[in-house]
Design a protein around this motif. Structure first.
Motif, PDB file in Angstrom:
ATOM      1  N   UNK A  77       5.267   9.167   1.875  1.00  0.00           N
ATOM      2  CA  UNK A  77       6.327   8.646   0.982  1.00  0.00           C
ATOM      3  C   UNK A  77       7.934   9.307   1.122  1.00  0.00           C
ATOM      4  N   UNK A  78       8.991   8.925   1.570  1.00  0.00           N
ATOM      5  CA  UNK A  78      10.167   9.665   1.372  1.00  0.00           C
ATOM      6  C   UNK A  78      10.569   9.952   0.057  1.00  0.00           C
ATOM      7  N   UNK A  79      11.147  10.926  -0.307  1.00  0.00           N
ATOM      8  CA  UNK A  79      11.648  11.254  -1.612  1.00  0.00           C
ATOM      9  C   UNK A  79      12.903  10.244  -2.148  1.00  0.00           C
ATOM     10  N   UNK A  80      13.480   9.795  -1.186  1.00  0.00           N
ATOM     11  CA  UNK A  80      14.658   8.944  -1.374  1.00  0.00           C
ATOM     12  C   UNK A  80      15.034   8.118  -0.241  1.00  0.00           C
ATOM     13  N   UNK A  81      15.649   6.768  -0.433  1.00  0.00           N
ATOM     14  CA  UNK A  81      15.766   5.981   0.830  1.00  0.00           C
ATOM     15  C   UNK A  81      16.937   6.812   1.808  1.00  0.00           C
ATOM     16  N   UNK A  82      17.569   7.904   1.414  1.00  0.00           N
ATOM     17  CA  UNK A  82      18.453   8.542   2.071  1.00  0.00           C
ATOM     18  C   UNK A  82      17.910   9.956   2.601  1.00  0.00           C
ATOM     19  N   UNK A  83      16.882   9.922   2.558  1.00  0.00           N
ATOM     20  CA  UNK A  83      16.454  11.772   2.737  1.00  0.00           C
ATOM     21  C   UNK A  83      16.002  11.736   4.118  1.00  0.00           C
ATOM     22  N   UNK A  84      15.910  10.497   4.914  1.00  0.00           N
ATOM     23  CA  UNK A  84      15.714  10.437   6.340  1.00  0.00           C
ATOM     24  C   UNK A  84      16.902  10.844   7.141  1.00  0.00           C
ATOM     25  N   UNK A  85      17.138  11.322   8.086  1.00  0.00           N
ATOM     26  CA  UNK A  85      18.350  12.093   8.678  1.00  0.00           C
ATOM     27  C   UNK A  85      18.042  11.797  10.436  1.00  0.00           C
ATOM     28  N   UNK A  86      18.941  11.256  11.026  1.00  0.00           N
ATOM     29  CA  UNK A  86      18.965  11.279  12.335  1.00  0.00           C
ATOM     30  C   UNK A  86      20.145  12.183  12.839  1.00  0.00           C
ATOM     31  N   UNK A  87      20.059  13.486  13.450  1.00  0.00           N
ATOM     32  CA  UNK A  87      20.886  14.360  13.577  1.00  0.00           C
ATOM     33  C   UNK A  87      20.598  15.157  14.785  1.00  0.00           C
ATOM     34  N   UNK A  88      21.586  16.042  15.242  1.00  0.00           N
ATOM     35  CA  UNK A  88      21.312  16.854  16.502  1.00  0.00           C
ATOM     36  C   UNK A  88      20.685  18.067  16.097  1.00  0.00           C
ATOM     37  N   UNK A  89      19.754  18.264  16.511  1.00  0.00           N
ATOM     38  CA  UNK A  89      18.959  19.740  16.271  1.00  0.00           C
ATOM     39  C   UNK A  89      19.334  20.927  17.400  1.00  0.00           C
ATOM     40  N   UNK A  90      19.409  22.026  16.889  1.00  0.00           N
ATOM     41  CA  UNK A  90      19.829  23.153  17.426  1.00  0.00           C
ATOM     42  C   UNK A  90      19.674  24.275  16.738  1.00  0.00           C
ATOM     43  N   UNK A  91      19.709  25.907  17.395  1.00  0.00           N
ATOM     44  CA  UNK A  91      19.264  26.894  16.642  1.00  0.00           C
ATOM     45  C   UNK A  91      20.271  27.012  15.786  1.00  0.00           C
ATOM     46  N   UNK A  92      19.893  27.207  14.360  1.00  0.00           N
ATOM     47  CA  UNK A  92      20.688  27.506  13.072  1.00  0.00           C
ATOM     48  C   UNK A  92      21.172  26.490  12.265  1.00  0.00           C
ATOM     49  N   UNK A 150       0.893  -1.231  -0.050  1.00  0.00           N
ATOM     50  CA  UNK A 150       0.030   0.000   0.037  1.00  0.00           C
ATOM     51  C   UNK A 150       0.870   1.332   0.099  1.00  0.00           C
ATOM     52  N   UNK A 151       0.614   2.149  -0.979  1.00  0.00           N
ATOM     53  CA  UNK A 151       1.555   3.327  -1.254  1.00  0.00           C
ATOM     54  C   UNK A 151       1.319   4.216  -0.007  1.00  0.00           C
ATOM     55  N   UNK A 152       0.443   4.245   0.803  1.00  0.00           N
ATOM     56  CA  UNK A 152       0.133   5.184   1.785  1.00  0.00           C
ATOM     57  C   UNK A 152       0.627   4.848   3.323  1.00  0.00           C
ATOM     58  N   UNK A 153       1.171   3.740   3.393  1.00  0.00           N
ATOM     59  CA  UNK A 153       1.694   3.137   4.656  1.00  0.00           C
ATOM     60  C   UNK A 153       3.176   3.160   4.600  1.00  0.00           C
ATOM     61  N   UNK A 154       3.776   3.703   5.733  1.00  0.00           N
ATOM     62  CA  UNK A 154       5.185   4.171   5.943  1.00  0.00           C
ATOM     63  C   UNK A 154       5.988   2.828   5.957  1.00  0.00           C
ATOM     64  N   UNK A 155       5.541   1.757   6.640  1.00  0.00           N
ATOM     65  CA  UNK A 155       6.317   0.318   6.571  1.00  0.00           C
ATOM     66  C   UNK A 155       6.347  -0.227   5.319  1.00  0.00           C
ATOM     67  N   UNK A 156       5.301  -0.004   4.456  1.00  0.00           N
ATOM     68  CA  UNK A 156       5.147  -0.733   3.119  1.00  0.00           C
ATOM     69  C   UNK A 156       6.158   0.043   2.407  1.00  0.00           C
TER      70      UNK A 156
END
Length: 535
Positions: free
Chosen positions: A369-384, A207-213
């Motif tokens: 739907x992510x635009x690519x398989x690498x568009x997801x990012x885990x990173x540190x968020x701070x001002x700027x 199903x194109x609407x489900x993130x796990x799929x």
């Protein structure tokens, strides 16, 4: 006596075998730091069963094959050609220590009760570490948004006596139907007719609407190369899927690749899917390109053009094929080579030293739907803090989504969704993080220095490190230990964590309580046999 760290360190230490030689140390009496990094180019792939990661424990569950034009250059991290997935982790490297052009190959993953998939890997000359991950689909317990079916029928002299239809459950918003005509015979990859007495058909609908799929989509939505409708290879295509399916068939234990007559495939599509060409909901008469994906070489190829029609259970696309693969209903466009929007975090008073570790992604507007398989990012968020995205899909709007978790496989709660914008427009996009950051707990970043000793000689490990956190429920990759040092993000202090490293298709494990933001772990007792051999 060897303590609980001995075996973990043994994995670190083994990485320098073949690099050092057995000779007397000419600088006896001085401390020599030995870095255990052997390969200049490595890749680490973590495989996930989103329903039950424990199914992947051990190294006998999955079969790993390396295919493609540069497969001969690939070894495991012990330097040989025995590839395995230890607890779902595949650690590989390149024999070539000085790349002058990108190395490209695919990792093919298969296993009993798992759908076969392939993971395209590209290692550029400047890449020392490439970290990838992929969902696997268990046929008996698939993730949300994936419907599966497996049925068998008898053959007479290798042929069907009557037509045979297999359909995924229609209780879901979408389904896939496969109809094989009577008198059809079946061939293997070499064109040989298979003569067994039973045919097994396995179908999985996504199903194109489900993130796990969506996460189970092979190769991601920005493939490195596709063969278009003119038979030409294109390297700048981005996909926007309306649904996809995997179809596998077996005669006996042999895989079917081709048929003597066309097989009809019917794929239902969601009525609320927005056609990115018209900007309106799908309707009867709309055209959708159909693409096939080969598990043997990771290649996407244009198959045909499908037309949306009205079926018994809703809108559907019907087409025919004489060969098997993944099939994907995919609108497609190009990716912009120049011009990138800048996404900036607005979080007054928060610096990089006390930032928040978060997972974010870029999705097509109005979808998950992510635009690519690498568009997801885990990173540190701070001002700027800024994000730039290159080679983005052009002429379509996207949205930034932010989650409370720190992993694409444990995203947590959705905290924020931006207004739609075009990544290729060069627009400045500001995310008001102060509006949602208070909803998540503050965690700490811990730096650990690992050292071990052979007499006065210091050994500094370099390897991928995994950590088990009950909050996640699986072993997650937390970073690369480089010359004995690593920073682990987003952990709680004063609680024990389990750690693992993988070497030569084996796992080595130890437990450590993180008591401060900087720790030195030098409690390894290195086996005498190792020290006697190399020092």
């Amino acid at each position: 006596m060897k303590n609980k760290y001995t075996y973990l360190f043994s994995a670190f230490a083994l990485m320098i075998l073949g690099v050092l030689t057995q000779c007397k140390d000419p600088l006896e009496g001085f401390a020599i730091a030995v870095n255990t990094s052997v390969f200049n180019h490595e890749a680490n792939i973590q495989l996930f069963d989103p329903q039950d990661q424990t199914r992947l424990e051990g190294n006998q569950v999955l079969n790993i094959e390396i295919l493609g034009k540069d497969a001969s250059k690939v070894v495991n991290n012990a330097g040989d050609k025995k590839f395995a997935a230890q607890d779902g982790v595949v650690s590989i490297a390149l024999k070539d220590q000085n790349l002058t052009e990108p190395a490209e190959f695919v990792v093919k993953v298969s296993g009993e009760d798992y759908l076969t998939t392939t993971i395209p890997v590209t290692i550029d000359p400047e890449d020392s570490l490439v970290d990838l991950s992929s969902f696997l689909v268990n046929m008996s317990n698939p993730p949300e948004g994936v419907q599966t079916v497996s049925e068998k029928t008898s053959l007479s002299q290798g042929k069907l006596t009557t037509s045979f239809t297999v359909e995924t459950p229609t209780t879901e918003p979408s389904c896939t139907n496969v109809t094989i005509p009577a008198e059809t015979s079946f061939m293997d990859a070499d064109g040989n007719t298979l003569t067994g007495g039973q045919l097994e058909v396995q179908v999985a609908n996504f199903d194109s609407r489900t993130s796990d799929a969506i996460e189970s989509f092979p190769g991601g939505f920005a493939p490195t190369e596709v063969v278009d409708e003119n038979g030409e290879t294109q390297d700048d295509i981005s996909f926007i899927t309306a649904g996809f399916a995997s179809i596998d068939m077996y005669v006996g234990n042999k895989e079917v690749k081709e048929f003597s007559a066309p097989v009809e495939i019917t794929m239902q599509v969601n009525s609320d899917y927005v056609n990115p060409i018209t900007g309106e909901g799908l309707k009867v008469g709309d055209k959708i390109p159909v693409w096939s994906y080969s598990n043997d070489d990771g290649t996407w190829e244009y198959h045909t053009e499908g037309t949306v029609s009205q079926g018994e259970n809703g809108l559907e696309v019907i087409y025919e094929t004489t060969h098997l693969s993944w099939y994907n209903l995919d609108f497609y466009g190009t990716r912009c080579r120049t011009g990138s929007s800048t996404v900036t975090v607005n979080l007054p008073g928060v610096t990089a030293d006390d930032g928040y570790r978060l997972y974010s992604d870029i999705v097509y507007a109005g979808t998950s739907q992510p635009i690519t398989s690498w568009s997801g990012k885990t990173t540190t968020w701070y001002d700027g803090k800024t994000f730039n995205y290159y080679n983005a899909p052009s002429n379509v709007n996207v949205q930034v989504v932010v989650y409370s978790g720190t992993s694409r496989y444990r995203k947590g709660e959705l905290l924020y969704t931006s207004e739609p914008f075009n990544l290729c427009s060069g627009a400045e996009v500001s995310i008001p993080a102060s509006q949602f950051i208070s909803q998540i707990p503050k965690l700490e970043n811990v730096t650990i220095d690992y050292t071990g000793y052979c007499g006065d000689n210091i050994v500094e490990p370099s390897t991928y490190l995994y950590m088990y956190d009950p909050n996640y429920g699986y072993w997650r990759y937390v970073g690369y230990v480089y010359k004995g040092s690593i920073t682990i993000y987003g952990v709680e202090l004063n609680r024990p964590y389990k750690f693992r490293v993988y070497y030569n298709n084996r796992a080595y494990e130890h437990e450590l309580t993180l008591t401060s933001t900087y720790m030195v772990d030098d409690s390894y007792e290195i086996p005498d046999t190792f020290c006697n051999r190399f020092f």
